[in-house]
Design a protein around this motif. Structure first.
Motif, PDB file in Angstrom:
ATOM      1  N   LEU A   1       6.687   9.965   1.223  1.00 15.83           N
ATOM      2  CA  LEU A   1       5.846   8.947   0.610  1.00 15.83           C
ATOM      3  C   LEU A   1       5.854   7.733   1.527  1.00 15.83           C
ATOM      4  O   LEU A   1       6.914   7.262   1.949  1.00 15.83           O
ATOM      5  CB  LEU A   1       6.385   8.557  -0.762  1.00 15.83           C
TER       6      LEU A   1
ATOM      7  N   THR B   1       2.912   6.428  -6.969  1.00 14.66           N
ATOM      8  CA  THR B   1       2.584   7.814  -6.621  1.00 14.66           C
ATOM      9  C   THR B   1       3.057   8.701  -7.756  1.00 14.66           C
ATOM     10  O   THR B   1       4.237   8.676  -8.105  1.00 14.66           O
ATOM     11  CB  THR B   1       3.300   8.251  -5.325  1.00 14.66           C
TER      12      THR B   1
ATOM     13  N   GLN C   1       0.358  13.760  -5.939  1.00 13.40           N
ATOM     14  CA  GLN C   1       0.804  14.875  -5.120  1.00 13.40           C
ATOM     15  C   GLN C   1       1.429  15.935  -6.006  1.00 13.40           C
ATOM     16  O   GLN C   1       2.177  15.608  -6.927  1.00 13.40           O
ATOM     17  CB  GLN C   1       1.822  14.405  -4.075  1.00 13.40           C
TER      18      GLN C   1
ATOM     19  N   THR D   1       0.837  -1.200   0.000  1.00 17.38           N
ATOM     20  CA  THR D   1       0.000   0.000   0.000  1.00 17.38           C
ATOM     21  C   THR D   1       0.864   1.240   0.000  1.00 17.38           C
ATOM     22  O   THR D   1       1.721   1.407   0.873  1.00 17.38           O
ATOM     23  CB  THR D   1      -0.922   0.017   1.231  1.00 17.38           C
ATOM     24  N   GLN D   2       0.664   2.083  -0.994  1.00 16.82           N
ATOM     25  CA  GLN D   2       1.414   3.332  -1.127  1.00 16.82           C
ATOM     26  C   GLN D   2       0.464   4.506  -0.968  1.00 16.82           C
ATOM     27  O   GLN D   2      -0.636   4.501  -1.532  1.00 16.82           O
ATOM     28  CB  GLN D   2       1.995   3.433  -2.550  1.00 16.82           C
ATOM     29  N   THR D   3       0.914   5.519  -0.261  1.00 19.50           N
ATOM     30  CA  THR D   3       0.159   6.760  -0.168  1.00 19.50           C
ATOM     31  C   THR D   3       1.102   7.950  -0.234  1.00 19.50           C
ATOM     32  O   THR D   3       2.243   7.861   0.247  1.00 19.50           O
ATOM     33  CB  THR D   3      -0.638   6.837   1.151  1.00 19.50           C
ATOM     34  N   PRO D   4       0.679   9.069  -0.849  1.00 17.19           N
ATOM     35  CA  PRO D   4      -0.585   9.235  -1.584  1.00 17.19           C
ATOM     36  C   PRO D   4      -0.465   8.696  -2.995  1.00 17.19           C
ATOM     37  O   PRO D   4       0.610   8.268  -3.412  1.00 17.19           O
ATOM     38  CB  PRO D   4      -0.733  10.756  -1.590  1.00 17.19           C
ATOM     39  N   LYS D   5      -1.530   8.730  -3.759  1.00 14.39           N
ATOM     40  CA  LYS D   5      -1.486   8.300  -5.160  1.00 14.39           C
ATOM     41  C   LYS D   5      -1.065   9.443  -6.077  1.00 14.39           C
ATOM     42  O   LYS D   5      -0.473   9.226  -7.129  1.00 14.39           O
ATOM     43  CB  LYS D   5      -2.858   7.776  -5.589  1.00 14.39           C
TER      44      LYS D   5
END
Lengths: 113, 117
Positions: free
Chosen positions: A21, A108, A11, A5-9
């Motif tokens: 990130l 991202t 920016q 899971t990566q956040t954000p998608k």
């Protein structure tokens, strides 16, 4: 679902701003990686962590720092963003041995203006 | 240092036809793995097929197969009965299997595959 899971998608940053990130995996993988993808350049390794508590530079580490917070989490920090850091960033993880390849996050898209 | 070269920036195939994507690599190691990844417009990286260097038999996954030529350091991907959903960017990747290796993948620059209806 198990995975990375990566956040954000997405920016958008202004030049000189900082951001982190985030990446987390729930597959109990030892190794984690950060790549950047630029048109015509493929994926280039920024930093990696072979195991909890260790980090190493990859091919293009300048302007970035990383933290392997625990076995699950591996973050990438831009201290002072530059337009040259506009890219798509991928986090990935894998069991260190064997032929299983990477499991990737969804990426991202970062734009520095 | 190992390198991976994909000499075809773009390829095109007619639906239902067969296409072959090329990949060559340079290494002095004897033990390694090779991979093909697919990246559709959604951006997600999807593992298509993998090959162990010590295996002479070419890997196959449904419509996807490889032609692995170890002496020539070549690892091409063949897609049979191409479908519209095969349209994507395809990346070839190398990973050392030598003892003490950190295990990171080295990627080629990719081949963009278009599928014509």
């Amino acid at each position: 679902n198990a995975g990375v899971t990566q956040t954000p998608k997405f920016q958008v940053l202004k030049t000189g701003q900082s951001m982190t990130l985030q990446c987390a995996q729930d597959m109990n993988h030892n190794s984690m990686y950060w790549y950047r993808q630029d048109p015509g350049m493929g994926l280039r390794l920024i930093y990696y962590s072979a195991s909890e508590g260790t980090t190493d530079k990859g091919e293009v580490p300048n302007g970035y720092n990383v933290s392997r917070l625990n076995k699950r989490e591996f973050s990438l920090r831009l201290e002072s963003a530059a337009p040259s850091q506009t890219s798509v960033y991928f986090c990935a993880s894998q069991i260190q041995t064997g032929n299983y390849g990477y499991t990737f996050g969804s990426g991202t898209r970062l734009t520095v203006v | 240092a190992q390198t991976v070269t994909q000499s075809q920036p773009e390829m095109s195939v007619q639906e239902a036809e067969t296409v072959t994507l090329s990949c060559t690599y340079d290494t002095s190691e004897s033990d390694y793995y090779l991979f093909w990844y697919k990246q559709p417009p959604s951006r997600q990286m999807i593992l298509v097929i993998r090959q162990e260097a010590y295996k002479q038999q070419n890997a196959t996954e449904n419509r996807f197969s490889v032609n692995f030529q170890k002496a020539a350091k070549s690892f091409s991907l063949k897609i049979s009965d191409s479908q519209l959903g095969d349209a994507a960017m395809y990346f070839c990747a190398y990973r050392s299997a030598m003892k003490g290796s950190q295990g990171n993948l080295i990627f080629g620059k990719g081949t963009k595959l278009s599928v014509k209806p």
